[in-house]
Write a protein that holds these residues in place. Structure first.
Motif, PDB file in Angstrom:
ATOM      1  N   VAL A  50     -20.837  16.534  -3.501  1.00 36.38           N
ATOM      2  CA  VAL A  50     -20.772  17.126  -2.305  1.00 36.38           C
ATOM      3  C   VAL A  50     -19.783  16.286  -1.442  1.00 36.38           C
ATOM      4  N   ARG A  51     -18.421  16.961  -0.857  1.00 35.34           N
ATOM      5  CA  ARG A  51     -17.424  16.035  -0.198  1.00 35.34           C
ATOM      6  C   ARG A  51     -17.931  15.396   1.003  1.00 35.34           C
ATOM      7  N   PRO A  59     -11.847  17.905   7.659  1.00 41.68           N
ATOM      8  CA  PRO A  59     -11.396  17.570   6.267  1.00 41.68           C
ATOM      9  C   PRO A  59     -11.832  15.926   6.375  1.00 41.68           C
ATOM     10  N   THR A  60     -11.712  15.550   4.860  1.00 40.91           N
ATOM     11  CA  THR A  60     -12.306  14.178   4.736  1.00 40.91           C
ATOM     12  C   THR A  60     -10.901  13.425   4.741  1.00 40.91           C
ATOM     13  N   GLU A  61     -10.858  12.522   5.475  1.00 42.38           N
ATOM     14  CA  GLU A  61      -9.492  11.699   5.902  1.00 42.38           C
ATOM     15  C   GLU A  61      -9.471  10.692   4.752  1.00 42.38           C
ATOM     16  N   ILE A  62      -8.481  10.569   3.845  1.00 43.79           N
ATOM     17  CA  ILE A  62      -8.165   9.579   2.877  1.00 43.79           C
ATOM     18  C   ILE A  62      -6.921   8.711   3.092  1.00 43.79           C
ATOM     19  N   MET A  63      -7.173   7.394   3.101  1.00 47.78           N
ATOM     20  CA  MET A  63      -6.013   6.490   3.540  1.00 47.78           C
ATOM     21  C   MET A  63      -5.404   6.029   2.378  1.00 47.78           C
ATOM     22  N   LEU A  64      -3.966   6.349   2.266  1.00 49.02           N
ATOM     23  CA  LEU A  64      -3.446   5.981   1.063  1.00 49.02           C
ATOM     24  C   LEU A  64      -2.357   4.622   1.216  1.00 49.02           C
ATOM     25  N   GLN A  65      -2.137   3.995   0.190  1.00 48.68           N
ATOM     26  CA  GLN A  65      -1.202   3.068   0.019  1.00 48.68           C
ATOM     27  C   GLN A  65      -0.880   2.778  -1.514  1.00 48.68           C
ATOM     28  N   PHE A  66       0.478   2.652  -1.490  1.00 46.37           N
ATOM     29  CA  PHE A  66       0.911   2.443  -3.085  1.00 46.37           C
ATOM     30  C   PHE A  66       1.762   0.960  -3.181  1.00 46.37           C
ATOM     31  N   THR A  67       1.373   0.240  -4.012  1.00 49.44           N
ATOM     32  CA  THR A  67       1.775  -1.037  -4.264  1.00 49.44           C
ATOM     33  C   THR A  67       2.415  -1.054  -5.331  1.00 49.44           C
ATOM     34  N   PHE A  68       4.070  -1.261  -5.329  1.00 46.45           N
ATOM     35  CA  PHE A  68       4.812  -1.380  -6.374  1.00 46.45           C
ATOM     36  C   PHE A  68       4.934  -2.887  -7.142  1.00 46.45           C
ATOM     37  N   ILE A 173       7.555   9.017  -5.823  1.00 52.53           N
ATOM     38  CA  ILE A 173       6.575   9.381  -6.433  1.00 52.53           C
ATOM     39  C   ILE A 173       5.595  10.120  -5.327  1.00 52.53           C
ATOM     40  N   ARG A 174       5.396  11.444  -5.864  1.00 49.98           N
ATOM     41  CA  ARG A 174       4.528  12.238  -4.999  1.00 49.98           C
ATOM     42  C   ARG A 174       3.080  12.355  -5.228  1.00 49.98           C
ATOM     43  N   VAL A 175       2.281  12.040  -4.116  1.00 49.96           N
ATOM     44  CA  VAL A 175       0.798  11.799  -4.602  1.00 49.96           C
ATOM     45  C   VAL A 175       0.155  12.941  -3.358  1.00 49.96           C
ATOM     46  N   GLY A 176      -1.027  13.631  -4.168  1.00 51.97           N
ATOM     47  CA  GLY A 176      -1.687  14.733  -3.591  1.00 51.97           C
ATOM     48  C   GLY A 176      -2.771  15.067  -4.104  1.00 51.97           C
ATOM     49  N   ALA A 177      -3.466  15.919  -3.389  1.00 54.62           N
ATOM     50  CA  ALA A 177      -4.716  16.739  -3.737  1.00 54.62           C
ATOM     51  C   ALA A 177      -4.311  17.713  -4.707  1.00 54.62           C
ATOM     52  N   TRP A 178      -4.850  17.739  -6.082  1.00 55.54           N
ATOM     53  CA  TRP A 178      -4.805  18.808  -6.973  1.00 55.54           C
ATOM     54  C   TRP A 178      -5.554  20.327  -6.564  1.00 55.54           C
ATOM     55  N   THR A 179      -6.721  20.194  -6.206  1.00 51.60           N
ATOM     56  CA  THR A 179      -7.450  21.425  -5.716  1.00 51.60           C
ATOM     57  C   THR A 179      -7.563  21.481  -4.425  1.00 51.60           C
ATOM     58  N   SER A 180      -7.574  20.421  -3.696  1.00 52.38           N
ATOM     59  CA  SER A 180      -8.272  20.472  -2.451  1.00 52.38           C
ATOM     60  C   SER A 180      -6.975  21.002  -1.266  1.00 52.38           C
ATOM     61  N   ASP A 181      -7.339  21.554  -0.118  1.00 56.43           N
ATOM     62  CA  ASP A 181      -6.364  22.168   0.548  1.00 56.43           C
ATOM     63  C   ASP A 181      -6.546  21.213   1.884  1.00 56.43           C
ATOM     64  N   ALA A 182      -5.782  21.545   2.840  1.00 59.86           N
ATOM     65  CA  ALA A 182      -5.461  20.719   4.191  1.00 59.86           C
ATOM     66  C   ALA A 182      -6.949  20.762   4.736  1.00 59.86           C
ATOM     67  N   ASN A 183      -7.721  21.812   4.628  1.00 62.28           N
ATOM     68  CA  ASN A 183      -8.952  21.826   5.278  1.00 62.28           C
ATOM     69  C   ASN A 183     -10.153  20.794   4.850  1.00 62.28           C
ATOM     70  N   GLU A 184      -9.727  20.484   3.600  1.00 64.17           N
ATOM     71  CA  GLU A 184     -10.743  19.547   2.912  1.00 64.17           C
ATOM     72  C   GLU A 184     -10.616  18.227   2.431  1.00 64.17           C
TER      73      GLU A 184
END
Length: 385
Positions: A50-51, A59-68, A173-184
């Motif tokens: 369950v989301r 929608p569920t807010e996911i905070m992202l950060q990429f470290t090289f 580098i493109r990062v995103g949800a695979w099946t979830s849309d903007a409402n999720e």
């Protein structure tokens, strides 16, 4: 020995007491974690399928950060090899607790497969859809979940080698949800730029001169719900001193050889030797470029164009030398004063029929303009080069 026996006994008692207290404390901590896990995942009947959301339809807010950490550019295949970490942070309201009820326990670590994980992947990676190995997640007492993944990625990078070896490349580098849309799922950037604090250039011929993060709103069709993704972009600068020397030094040598070829007298026998040396060096350099540069692409490096032009001019110089040498040998075998060739002064070949032009005039009219034209070609080639 007898005097020291009480002291040894006291030290032994203190040491054993410390061991017992440490074991008791460790046992208490394990007991607190066990009780907390039982409360969160069993009594509350937590469902990892369950989301989580703070609102019923939000929608569920996911905070992202990429470290090289480290990068490597594969120019032949057009790939960017990246070693780094992707940080994901989101909130799970059903996994909150009061630390004072569990001996001030503020966080626990559980396997990632025991909680809900957003289906966020690296979309332009060659490694497949599941880029994340098995790992642990950190759950805080306020419901915040930290998911830190160490990644090794191979992503596509369109190479522009026009100014090689002084080129700059832009890879993303493109990062995103695979099946979830903007409402999720709604990605949110923790910072505006990727983290470069732990980046190590090492022996890599590339250095990062710029980095940025960008949140995009994608819509593949008019009747489809939009999706969000995050693009981490790197601007790279080549710093390979070896490639620079391999290009500049032969280029200077070839330039001098080609210019010397056209500066020399057209009939000079040394001219063809210098031209052959220039052709050999040009050919070797083109073979080297074929080895280090990709065969396909929309952009031809200017350095390759230079060496191809040098090879063509060197070949033209050799051909001109052969022609002028042949013409010079023919003209010097005639005596224009007598109109005879060699010792055949009395031969009928030396004269023409009565009423026609003398042979000396014919030779001058044929050879002299040709030599002048060839000399003009040399000057034109020098100007072009």
């Amino acid at each position: 020995m007898v005097r020291n026996t009480p002291c040894l006994s006291l030290v032994t008692v203190i040491f054993m007491s410390a061991i017992v207290m440490a074991a008791k404390g460790h046992s208490q901590e394990k007991n607190d974690i066990w009780r907390l896990r039982k409360e969160l995942f069993e009594k509350r009947q937590y469902d990892k399928n369950v989301r989580p959301t703070n609102h019923e339809h939000g929608p569920t807010e996911i905070m992202l950060q990429f470290t090289f950490v480290r990068i490597k550019v594969d120019e032949l295949n057009g790939n960017l090899l990246t070693h780094g970490c992707l940080s994901l942070v989101w909130n799970e309201s059903s996994l909150k607790w009061r630390p004072r009820e569990y001996n001030n326990l503020t966080y626990i670590k559980v396997p990632a497969n025991e909680v809900w994980i957003p289906d966020i992947i690296v979309q332009n990676s060659y490694e497949g859809l599941n880029n994340y190995p098995d790992s642990l997640v950190n759950i805080r007492h306020n419901g915040a979940i930290f998911h830190l993944q160490k990644l090794t990625l191979a992503t596509q990078c369109d190479m522009d080698l026009t100014y090689w070896p002084f080129d700059k490349q832009t890879c993303s580098i493109r990062v995103g949800a695979w099946t979830s849309d903007a409402n999720e799922v709604k990605p949110i950037l923790l910072v505006d730029e990727p983290e470069l604090t732990y980046f190590e250039a090492g022996t890599s011929p590339w250095e990062i001169i710029g980095a940025k993060s960008e949140l995009n709103n994608l819509k593949y069709a008019e009747d489809m719900i939009p999706r969000h993704d995050v693009v981490f972009t790197l601007e790279l600068q080549r710093r390979s001193a070896f490639d620079v020397k391999m290009v500049l030094v032969p280029a200077i040598v070839i330039s001098l050889l080609v210019l010397i070829t056209f500066w020399m007298t057209p009939g000079s026998p040394e001219r063809i030797h210098v031209g052959c040396v220039a052709v050999i060096i040009n050919t070797m350099m083109l073979l080297y470029f074929r080895y280090v540069l990709p065969a396909s692409g929309n952009h031809i490096p200017l350095v390759v164009v230079f060496y191809v032009a040098s090879l063509s001019l060197s070949a033209v110089g050799i051909v001109i030398t052969l022609i002028t040498g042949s013409l010079s040998r023919r003209t010097t075998s005639y005596d224009f004063g007598t109109g005879c060739a060699g010792s055949h002064t009395q031969s009928n070949v030396c004269t023409l029929s009565k009423g026609s032009l003398p042979l000396t005039d014919i030779l001058r009219e044929y050879f002299n303009p040709t030599l002048v034209s060839i000399d003009s070609i040399d000057k034109v080639c020098i100007f072009m080069y």
